[in-house]
Scaffold this active site. Structure first.
Site, short mmCIF file in Angstrom:
data_model
loop_
_atom_site.label_atom_id
_atom_site.label_comp_id
_atom_site.label_asym_id
_atom_site.label_seq_id
_atom_site.Cartn_x
_atom_site.Cartn_y
_atom_site.Cartn_z
N GLU A 102 4.51 -3.50 12.48
CA GLU A 102 3.54 -2.42 12.32
C GLU A 102 2.34 -3.04 11.63
O GLU A 102 2.40 -3.40 10.45
CB GLU A 102 4.14 -1.26 11.51
CG GLU A 102 3.38 0.04 11.72
CD GLU A 102 2.29 0.30 10.70
OE1 GLU A 102 1.43 -0.60 10.50
OE2 GLU A 102 2.28 1.37 10.10
N LEU A 103 1.23 -3.18 12.37
CA LEU A 103 0.11 -3.98 11.90
C LEU A 103 -1.13 -3.13 11.65
O LEU A 103 -1.04 -1.94 11.45
CB LEU A 103 -0.14 -5.10 12.91
CG LEU A 103 1.12 -5.91 13.30
CD1 LEU A 103 0.80 -6.96 14.34
CD2 LEU A 103 1.77 -6.54 12.07
N GLY A 121 2.15 -5.12 7.92
CA GLY A 121 1.08 -5.88 7.29
C GLY A 121 -0.05 -6.16 8.26
O GLY A 121 -0.27 -5.42 9.22
N ASN A 133 0.78 -1.23 0.00
CA ASN A 133 0.00 0.00 0.00
C ASN A 133 0.82 1.29 0.00
O ASN A 133 0.32 2.34 -0.38
CB ASN A 133 -1.00 0.01 1.16
CG ASN A 133 -0.35 -0.12 2.52
OD1 ASN A 133 0.61 -0.86 2.69
ND2 ASN A 133 -0.86 0.59 3.49
N LYS A 183 11.91 -8.03 1.19
CA LYS A 183 10.92 -8.89 0.54
C LYS A 183 9.65 -8.07 0.40
O LYS A 183 8.91 -7.89 1.35
CB LYS A 183 10.69 -10.16 1.36
CG LYS A 183 9.73 -11.15 0.70
CD LYS A 183 8.28 -10.87 1.06
CE LYS A 183 7.34 -11.74 0.26
NZ LYS A 183 5.93 -11.28 0.42
N HIS A 184 9.43 -7.56 -0.81
CA HIS A 184 8.25 -6.73 -1.02
C HIS A 184 7.06 -7.61 -1.38
O HIS A 184 7.19 -8.81 -1.62
CB HIS A 184 8.50 -5.69 -2.12
CG HIS A 184 8.03 -4.33 -1.74
ND1 HIS A 184 6.82 -4.10 -1.13
CD2 HIS A 184 8.61 -3.09 -1.88
CE1 HIS A 184 6.67 -2.81 -0.91
NE2 HIS A 184 7.75 -2.17 -1.35
N CYS A 227 -3.15 2.02 7.08
CA CYS A 227 -3.34 1.52 8.44
C CYS A 227 -3.71 2.63 9.41
O CYS A 227 -4.42 2.39 10.39
CB CYS A 227 -2.07 0.83 8.93
SG CYS A 227 -1.62 -0.65 8.00
#
Length: 457
Positions: A227-228, A205, A130, A153-154, A261
């Protein structure tokens, strides 16, 4: 095969063959070799590279931004802004890392005792789609300035963004292996986290994904920053500036088509102000243009993937069935791409789907509160704790901030991430902090040094 699909058209725009096991192994070896050289560099030398990366990004902003627009639908103006913000992050850490990591003298029985902050090795960044550039630099800039190397790792549906980010470092003259993109499917990430060459993990994510990453990293005794998700409350009290509040809440809700987020997701309004705020939100949300993300006049682009739009629509539909009133939007439009209309749900109550779940799209939710205490109770009635905002008298808002269970609170302003300030969540919204002086301390060895002899009593 990693596929990038243009969400504005539904067409496949890029296909990338995943890395083989041998290629992953070679990249991790290079990351270790680069780290051994990089950790010996001075802060000035590290900073010079980060500033060169930022300069390259600014010089090529008109080619880097459109990659985001093509692969995940971010409107053109927002894509350009994201590249600029990423460059700012690089420069900020280039200028401030040395002071953030300065030696901390602590008095003890030693002649001299202090803590010094040393790099730990290659850091793995596992990133979502995002905000492809910003999240990469939020992870990498502090890690690199601390003396670590980075492997990224995108998300599998933004491989072009991953390639473009890595190229920024190559073109700026970064040592081989210092910053590398891994092209792998998500199920293969566990083995990379467990690899002994990886010394720490930064994940952005979903809460579900973060729990899995935390479990794997913990079992390997490796630090992890998570970071969620968030179901961020915005409290609007009767003494607020309603025009300013609704301007900012409208913007916050629809940036990146609401796929953020930290967007304002639950707008909790004191009873006496509810109708006024509702009318203003109807007016301001209704004026927004949904459409082609390559156009400078577009306010809201598409949802990134078809299944994400379907999930969002299911949440909206369920909330309406539970008794909410849909004042605008709420229907999937005909035509190509994965567009979703700006939607406003009013009279949402605790327990309803849009109250309890994170809505990742341009869906604003209005909730009526009896008073300040009731608003705070509902704001904290969530499994999440990422961010929040309060709209009221400044002194009152500052006092309320300490009673909100969230990692960051804005009083009379937009919730945003800023390289100068730490961000992160509580509860199911994450562990650790990114950015600011706190973020750079997540992936260092805070080494205690004790130097004798013992001081005389």
């Amino acid at each position: 095969m990693l596929k990038a699909v243009n969400p504005a058209t539904g067409a496949v725009v890029r296909e990338v063959t995943p890395d083989t096991d041998a290629e992953i192994n070679a990249k991790l070896d290079k990351a270790v070799s680069a780290y051994k050289l990089w950790k010996e560099k001075s802060f000035a030398e590290r900073g010079a590279l980060l500033k060169a990366v930022a300069a390259y990004m600014r010089e090529n902003i008109d080619t880097l931004g459109p990659v985001m627009t093509e692969e995940m639908g971010k409107p053109k103006n927002e894509s350009i802004g994201e590249v600029e913000k990423s460059a700012w992050c690089a420069v900020h850490y280039a200028d401030n890392a040395e002071s953030y990591l300065s030696r901390q003298v602590l008095e003890s029985d030693a002649t001299l005792s202090y803590v010094q902050h040393l790099p730990i090795g290659p850091i793995l960044g596992i990133l979502p789609w995002n905000a492809p550039f910003w999240l990469a630099f939020r992870f990498a800039a502090p890690a690199l300035m601390a003396g670590n190397s980075c492997v990224m790792k995108h998300d599998p549906n933004v491989p072009g963004c991953a390639e473009a980010i890595e190229k920024c470092f190559v073109e700026a003259g970064a040592p081989e292996g210092l910053f590398q993109a891994l092209y792998v499917e998500t199920p293969r990430v566990e083995a990379i986290i467990r690899d002994k060459r990886v010394r720490g993990v930064s994940f952005t994510g979903s809460s579900r994904g973060g729990a899995a990453v935390a479990g794997i990293a913990g079992s390997e005794i490796k630090p992890a920053v998570l970071e969620l998700g968030g179901s961020d409350p915005s409290i609007v009290l009767a003494d607020a500036d309603f025009e300013k509040a609704t301007d900012i809440l409208t913007l916050s809700r629809i940036i990146n088509a609401g796929q953020s987020c930290i967007a304002a997701k639950r707008i909790i309004v004191e009873d006496s102000a509810y109708e006024t705020v509702k009318d203003l939100m109807v007016k301001k949300l209704g004026a927004l243009k949904v459409g082609d993300p390559t156009s400078e006049t577009t306010d809201v682009g598409p949802i990134a993937r078809a299944e994400l739009r379907d999930g969002l629509h299911a949440q909206v539909t369920k909330t309406i069935k539970e008794g909410a009133n849909c004042l605008m939007g709420g229907e999937i439009p005909d035509g190509d791409g994965f567009f979703y209309p700006v939607t406003l749900l009013a009279d949402v109550k605790p327990g309803m789907c849009a109250f309890t779940e994170e809505t990742f799209g341009p869906v604003a939710v209005l909730i009526r509160a009896k008073d300040e205490a009731h608003a705070l109770e509902m704001a904290n009635d969530t499994d999440y704790g990422l961010a929040a905002s309060v709209w009221t008298d400044t002194a009152r808002g500052e006092e309320m901030a300490a009673r909100i269970d969230a990692g960051q609170v804005s009083v009379n302003g937009i919730v945003k991430t800023d390289p100068r300030l730490p961000s992160g969540g509580t509860k199911s919204s994450g562990l650790g902090r990114e950015l600011g002086p706190h973020g750079i301390l997540e992936f260092v060895n805070a080494q205690q040094v004790w130097i004798g002899p013992v001081k005389p009593a």
